[in-house]
Design an enzyme around this catalytic site. Structure first.
Site, PDB file in Angstrom:
ATOM      1  N   LYS A   1       0.928  -0.687   0.393  1.00  0.00           N
ATOM      2  CA  LYS A   1      -0.009  -0.005  -0.072  1.00  0.00           C
ATOM      3  C   LYS A   1       0.756   1.402   0.271  1.00  0.00           C
ATOM      4  O   LYS A   1       1.966   1.299   0.488  1.00  0.00           O
ATOM      5  CB  LYS A   1      -1.205  -0.055   1.142  1.00  0.00           C
TER       6      LYS A   1
ATOM      7  N   ASP B   1      -7.253   4.448  -3.996  1.00  0.00           N
ATOM      8  CA  ASP B   1      -7.763   3.884  -3.036  1.00  0.00           C
ATOM      9  C   ASP B   1      -8.488   5.400  -2.417  1.00  0.00           C
ATOM     10  O   ASP B   1      -8.606   6.150  -3.929  1.00  0.00           O
ATOM     11  CB  ASP B   1      -7.297   3.320  -1.956  1.00  0.00           C
TER      12      ASP B   1
HETATM   13  P1  NDP Z   1     -12.887   7.302  -2.355  1.00  0.00           P
HETATM   14  O1  NDP Z   1     -12.168   8.557  -2.566  1.00  0.00           O
HETATM   15  O2  NDP Z   1     -13.265   6.821  -3.820  1.00  0.00           O
HETATM   16  O3  NDP Z   1     -14.349   7.555  -1.420  1.00  0.00           O
HETATM   17  C1  NDP Z   1     -14.031   7.654  -0.259  1.00  0.00           C
HETATM   18  C2  NDP Z   1     -15.298   8.179   0.890  1.00  0.00           C
HETATM   19  O4  NDP Z   1     -14.993   8.121   1.990  1.00  0.00           O
HETATM   20  C3  NDP Z   1     -15.572   9.535   0.163  1.00  0.00           C
HETATM   21  O5  NDP Z   1     -17.598   9.850   0.034  1.00  0.00           O
HETATM   22  C4  NDP Z   1     -15.294  10.238   1.249  1.00  0.00           C
HETATM   23  O6  NDP Z   1     -15.684  11.562   1.442  1.00  0.00           O
HETATM   24  C5  NDP Z   1     -15.515   9.373   2.242  1.00  0.00           C
HETATM   25  N1  NDP Z   1     -14.412   9.232   3.825  1.00  0.00           N
HETATM   26  C6  NDP Z   1     -13.310   9.309   3.448  1.00  0.00           C
HETATM   27  N2  NDP Z   1     -12.233   9.519   4.589  1.00  0.00           N
HETATM   28  C7  NDP Z   1     -13.072   9.893   5.338  1.00  0.00           C
HETATM   29  C8  NDP Z   1     -13.064   9.727   7.079  1.00  0.00           C
HETATM   30  N3  NDP Z   1     -11.994  10.237   7.057  1.00  0.00           N
HETATM   31  N4  NDP Z   1     -14.103  10.076   7.433  1.00  0.00           N
HETATM   32  C9  NDP Z   1     -15.420  10.490   6.461  1.00  0.00           C
HETATM   33  N5  NDP Z   1     -15.887  10.091   5.113  1.00  0.00           N
HETATM   34  C10 NDP Z   1     -14.570   9.880   4.469  1.00  0.00           C
HETATM   35  O7  NDP Z   1     -11.939   6.100  -2.020  1.00  0.00           O
HETATM   36  P2  NDP Z   1     -12.701   4.393  -1.866  1.00  0.00           P
HETATM   37  O8  NDP Z   1     -14.609   4.321  -2.668  1.00  0.00           O
HETATM   38  O9  NDP Z   1     -11.869   4.707  -3.157  1.00  0.00           O
HETATM   39  O10 NDP Z   1     -12.684   4.085  -1.001  1.00  0.00           O
HETATM   40  C11 NDP Z   1     -12.935   3.300  -0.021  1.00  0.00           C
HETATM   41  C12 NDP Z   1     -12.886   2.295   1.416  1.00  0.00           C
HETATM   42  O11 NDP Z   1     -12.924   0.940   0.344  1.00  0.00           O
HETATM   43  C13 NDP Z   1     -11.155   2.532   1.713  1.00  0.00           C
HETATM   44  O12 NDP Z   1     -12.110   2.698   2.968  1.00  0.00           O
HETATM   45  C14 NDP Z   1     -10.431   1.948   0.794  1.00  0.00           C
HETATM   46  O13 NDP Z   1      -9.044   1.533   1.284  1.00  0.00           O
HETATM   47  C15 NDP Z   1     -11.492   0.557   0.317  1.00  0.00           C
HETATM   48  N6  NDP Z   1     -11.057   0.032  -0.572  1.00  0.00           N
HETATM   49  C16 NDP Z   1     -11.241   0.475  -1.761  1.00  0.00           C
HETATM   50  C17 NDP Z   1     -11.077   0.133  -2.827  1.00  0.00           C
HETATM   51  C18 NDP Z   1     -11.150   0.397  -4.718  1.00  0.00           C
HETATM   52  O14 NDP Z   1     -11.351  -0.082  -5.741  1.00  0.00           O
HETATM   53  N7  NDP Z   1     -10.795   1.740  -5.034  1.00  0.00           N
HETATM   54  C19 NDP Z   1     -10.663  -1.616  -3.159  1.00  0.00           C
HETATM   55  C20 NDP Z   1     -11.218  -2.521  -2.086  1.00  0.00           C
HETATM   56  C21 NDP Z   1     -11.683  -1.186  -1.046  1.00  0.00           C
HETATM   57  P3  NDP Z   1     -14.820  12.969   1.357  1.00  0.00           P
HETATM   58  O15 NDP Z   1     -14.998  12.550  -0.121  1.00  0.00           O
HETATM   59  O16 NDP Z   1     -15.773  13.823   2.503  1.00  0.00           O
HETATM   60  O17 NDP Z   1     -13.407  12.572   1.723  1.00  0.00           O
HETATM   61  O1  2IT Z   2      -8.015  -1.752  -1.095  1.00  0.00           O
HETATM   62  C1  2IT Z   2      -7.855  -2.178  -2.033  1.00  0.00           C
HETATM   63  O2  2IT Z   2      -7.888  -3.897  -1.895  1.00  0.00           O
HETATM   64  C2  2IT Z   2      -7.618  -1.227  -2.867  1.00  0.00           C
HETATM   65  N1  2IT Z   2      -7.752  -0.440  -3.139  1.00  0.00           N
HETATM   66  C3  2IT Z   2      -7.314  -1.926  -4.023  1.00  0.00           C
HETATM   67  C4  2IT Z   2      -5.835  -2.680  -4.569  1.00  0.00           C
HETATM   68  C5  2IT Z   2      -5.633  -2.829  -6.125  1.00  0.00           C
HETATM   69  O3  2IT Z   2      -4.492  -3.329  -6.290  1.00  0.00           O
HETATM   70  O4  2IT Z   2      -6.426  -2.493  -6.782  1.00  0.00           O
END
Ligand code: NDP
Ligand code: 2IT
Length: 444
Positions: free
Chosen positions: A124, A164
């Site tokens: 990461k 992420d």
């Molecule tokens: P994005 O940046 O697209 O969206 C994140 C969302 O969560 C936004 O609505 C953001 O609000 C909110 N958020 C972020 N930090 C905080 C916080 N500290 N408190 C409250 N709200 C928060 O990220 P993703 O959708 O990609 O990721 C979301 C989660 O999923 C994370 O935990 C990530 O690690 C996990 N994840 C992502 C993957 C991927 O493929 N993208 C794969 C697997 C897991 P705001 O806009 O106000 O910051």
């Molecule tokens: O938390 C996760 O699994 C991710 N943010 C996606 C990682 C990836 O390599 O697609």
């Protein structure tokens, strides 16, 4: 090994890293028995070798903002474990990013990637750069400056970053462009790329869709269906949006979404049309979720999380530790029967205990959100074949990977009384695969 002693040792050596301690603690507790039934693991001190990252690269990122001010941020890449394949995992841009958070995420990623059955190690990276309110040009200059340092540590067969929090298609494009220029190669060194330059169809959808597929598998173990269920989602970014999209298409009712300022509650349910509005608001206008409530005249609660609203299913999809013990109890008291984690480690240890004690269907992130990295793995395969598969093909593979992860959890997590502890199932299954690969490759 005694999990408490190992954990205390890590806390002494790496103090002030609470998220890392939390993630390690949960895994150690659930693998202790299995580990101790293999004396050869202890002989080779596998546990410390598995908990401590292979290496951490940290660096200063210097960039210039739109006002000509020279700014600095910290950049990191935690390369946790490469026993089963090249390092693989996302990049996070968020003001809260520090070494502890990236160490927890890289540790979790190692087990998650093992569960996918694809050949990927765990990593990461990220920066404490805050993308909020930055112009496109500033984002581009920051991404380029970040890669100016990181590029020498990554590559298609060594370490493959992805998105992420705060890193989506736009940022991957800027980072990939700079990487390509420096490395003088057009390879699959990033995943989540745009379709025109090597990305995979379905990668944007994969994490959210995969989580819903996993949820369907869990519900089926109790003879339940998704149709008609009320769901609370947190977040409104990539994962939350595609979780909502799939849920809506399968007839569930999504009543909440959120961002870091607050949440909206729409008792009529977020429809396809309303979700299109959210996608445009968030992905193009980069606005706040509050604007949804203003447009559709529903409730908006500033500075709060959605877990007080009544639902059958909760799908936390924002960030770590976003459901605490009290919120978990409220969800349970309101009749919640399933929690499937889109985010990484969104439930605190107290919340996890509450879910397990109540014997609800509870899927930890490393199983439920593995669809994203799975399709990243499929993107790597397409890139090395120099081919691109149809959406249908990728989606079918995603479905079967999620079904397989579910079966692994059932196999390793079913208790004597029949309850499936998905936390234990995911941890033991992932651990055994990484441990076996490490043993066979010698002391490194
Ligand atoms: P994005 O940046 O697209 O969206 C994140 C969302 O969560 C936004 O609505 C953001 O609000 C909110 N958020 C972020 N930090 C905080 C916080 N500290 N408190 C409250 N709200 C928060 O990220 P993703 O959708 O990609 O990721 C979301 C989660 O999923 C994370 O935990 C990530 O690690 C996990 N994840 C992502 C993957 C991927 O493929 N993208 C794969 C697997 C897991 P705001 O806009 O106000 O910051
Ligand atoms: O938390 C996760 O699994 C991710 N943010 C996606 C990682 C990836 O390599 O697609």
């Amino acid at each position: 090994m005694n999990s408490t002693e190992v954990l205390n040792g890590l806390i002494r050596r790496f103090p002030n890293e609470p998220e890392y301690h939390q993630a390690v603690s949960e895994v150690l507790a659930s693998i202790e028995d299995v580990y101790n039934s293999h004396p050869e693991f202890e002989e080779y001190n596998l546990i410390e070798r598995l908990c401590i990252p292979d290496r951490i690269v940290s660096f200063r990122v210097t960039w210039t903002d739109d006002y000509g001010r020279v700014r600095t941020n910290m950049g990191y890449r935690v390369q946790h474990n490469c026993a089963i394949g090249p390092y693989k995992g996302g990049i996070r841009f968020h003001a809260s990013v520090n070494q502890s958070i990236l160490k927890f995420l890289a540790f979790e990623q190692t087990f998650k990637n093992a569960l996918t059955t694809l050949p990927m190690g765990g990593a990461k990276g990220g920066s404490d750069f805050n993308p909020k309110g930055k112009s496109d040009d500033e984002i581009m200059r920051f991404c380029q400056a970040f890669i100016l340092e990181l590029w020498r540590h990554i590559g298609p067969e060594t370490d493959v970053p992805a998105g992420d929090i705060g890193v989506g298609g736009r940022e991957i494009g800027y980072m990939f462009g700079m990487y390509k220029k420096l490395a003088r190669e057009h390879t699959g060194t990033f995943t989540g790329k745009g379709i025109t330059y090597g990305g995979s169809l379905m990668r944007p959808e994969a994490t959210g869709y995969g989580n819903v597929y996993f949820l369907q598998q869990m519900l089926a173990t109790r003879g339940l269906e998704l149709e008609g269920k009320t769901v609370c989602i947190s977040g409104s970014g990539n994962v939350a949006q595609y979780t909502a999209e799939k849920l809506i298409s399968l007839g569930a009712k999504v009543v909440t979404m959120s961002d870091s300022n607050g949440y909206i509650y729409d008792p009529d349910g977020i429809t396809r049309e309303k979700l299109d509005y959210i996608m445009h608001l968030k992905n193009v206008e980069r606005g706040r979720i509050r604007e949804y409530a203003e447009k559709y005249g529903c409730k908006y609660v500033e500075g709060a999380r959605p877990w007080g609203e009544k639902c059958d299913i909760a799908m936390p999809s924002a960030t770590q530790n976003e459901i605490n013990g009290d919120e978990a109890k409220t969800l349970l008291a309101n009749g919640c029967i399933a929690v499937s984690e889109g985010a990484n480690m969104p439930s605190t240890p107290e919340a996890v205990d509450a879910f397990l004690n109540a014997r609800i269907l509870y899927a930890p992130g490393k199983a439920a959100n593995a669809g994203g990295v799975s399709v990243s793995g499929l993107e790597m395969t397409q890139n090395s074949q120099k081919l691109s598969w149809s959406s249908e093909e990728v989606d079918n593979r995603l479905k079967s990977i999620m079904e397989n992860i579910h079966s692994q959890c059932v196999k390793y997590g079913t208790q004597a009384d029949g309850y499936v502890n998905y936390v234990k199932g995911a941890n033991v299954s992932g651990f055994m695969k990484v441990a076996t690969a490490m043993m066979e490759q010698g002391i490194l």
